[in-house]
Design a protein around this motif. Structure first.
Motif: not given
Ligand SMILES: [Zn+2]
Length: 387
Positions: A240-246, A318-320, A363-365
């Protein structure tokens, strides 16, 4: 229980030490490259000019071939200078039991990495000096257009051409997971072209997942180290997180950010180059003299160092966003939290790095921030379930 704030878990001394060494390794790598470029450019020694003359002899006076030889010499010397640090990095991963890779496999990866760098680097410098030779005043604008085209092609090719040089990928065959992904995608009103099992376990014990590619090659890759050790609900949270990037078009947006920074970089490189030639700062006097390549590289290196905190801040944003998308699309927040905890332990990540480390390097929180955000979201949901 869901309302209780999560306690901040202190990092183990082992995790702190490992991450500190890795950061210093990165800084040392950067330092070696920086000093190497400066030394090449020192006027009186004129080593860059000496290498250029050598490259001209190796290239039989042919400009393109000589340029290739010059790049080859630079890459060989810088590999010799940095191989010790690379080996130390390899030993470090083994020492902390994060890597399963044997020395021979590591060495083979180093050789392949060098060759890939040589091929890509050759394309870049040939394009660069072609535009410089043809349009000495406006080369930077044209080179920028060509570079962006190359960048977009590479983003498309990477998952099918570049990554398989180092790792094996196969389409995910788990029916349950595929069904979960289809439901997630439908909820997002989008379609992902594929989910792939990434055989990371051949080299590492760490787990990872990513959205890669562009257009027809856009896909989610999930490490087997994750697929084999996480519950279907936890993998769904990662998906779901990766899909969020998408859904938020992060790859496209990153390319646009890249375009802006590259344009600034080329403009600055052109300015520095003309200034250096006008002021006779270095041995080279012509703009098409590829002995000035270390100066262009130095401009890029300095600029990327200056921009690192900004680009990392953008990435964390973006990660958030991808995390929030995950919270909204999974039925329970618990698997997200447990997958984060598992990932942190498995990758020996720092849950709570110091503020400046997070600001500059990450690059990530931090994991603790991501967990706190998940908890806060879950609390807000239970307070206002219809909101
Ligand atoms: Zn990510």
């Amino acid at each position: 229980m869901a309302d209780a704030p999560i306690p901040v878990q202190a990092d183990s001394p082992e995790a702190r030490r490992y991450n500190r060494i890795r950061r210093w390794l990165g800084i040392a790598d950067f330092g070696v490259a920086f000093v190497f470029l400066i030394v090449l450019l020192v006027h009186d020694a004129a080593w860059s000019g000496w290498l250029r003359d050598l490259a001209h002899r190796m290239g039989f006076g042919n400009y393109s071939l000589s340029l290739f030889m010059y790049l080859l010499l630079l890459l060989v010397i810088s590999k010799v200078l940095s191989i010790g640090l690379d080996y130390y990095g390899f030993r470090l991963e083994r020492q902390y039991r994060l890597s399963t890779q044997r020395f021979r496999s590591w060495l083979w990866d180093e050789i392949k990495g060098f060759l890939v760098g040589l091929v890509l680097g050759s394309i870049v410098v040939e394009l660069l000096y072609f535009t410089i030779g043809q349009w000495p005043q406006y080369w930077w604008a044209l080179a920028w257009v060509l570079f962006m085209a190359l960048f977009i092609v590479m983003a498309q090719l990477a998952p099918v051409v570049l990554f398989p040089i180092f790792y094996k990928f196969e389409p995910l065959e788990d029916e349950d997971l595929r069904r979960r992904l289809v439901i997630l995608s439908q909820r997002a009103g989008t379609r992902v072209r594929g989910v792939y099992r990434w055989r990371l376990s051949e080299k590492s014990k760490k787990a990872n997942a990513a959205l890669t590619g562009l257009g027809a090659t856009r896909r989610i890759i999930l490490a087997d180290t994750l697929l084999d050790n996480y519950s279907p609900e936890e993998i769904e949270a990662v998906l779901a997180h990766e899909l969020g990037h998408h859904v938020h078009r992060h790859i496209l947006k990153s390319i646009l950010v890249q375009a802006a920074t590259t344009l600034a970089g080329f403009w600055a490189a052109n300015w520095v180059l003309h200034y250096a030639i006008d002021q006779h700062l270095f041995e080279f006097v012509q703009i098409s003299d590829f002995a000035n390549l270390p100066l262009l590289a130095l401009v890029c290196v300095v600029l990327s160092l200056l921009l690192m905190p900004v680009l990392n801040a953008y990435s964390r944003f973006n990660e958030r966003q991808a995390d929030r998308y995950a919270f909204e699309s999974i039925s329970s927040i618990e698997p997200f939290i447990s997958s984060m905890n598992k990932l942190a332990a498995q990758n020996l990540a720092e849950r709570s790095p110091s503020k400046w480390v997070e600001w500059f390097f990450q690059s990530h929180p931090s994991i603790s921030r991501r967990l706190a955000a998940a908890e806060a979201w879950s609390r807000a949901q239970s307070a206002n379930p219809h909101g």
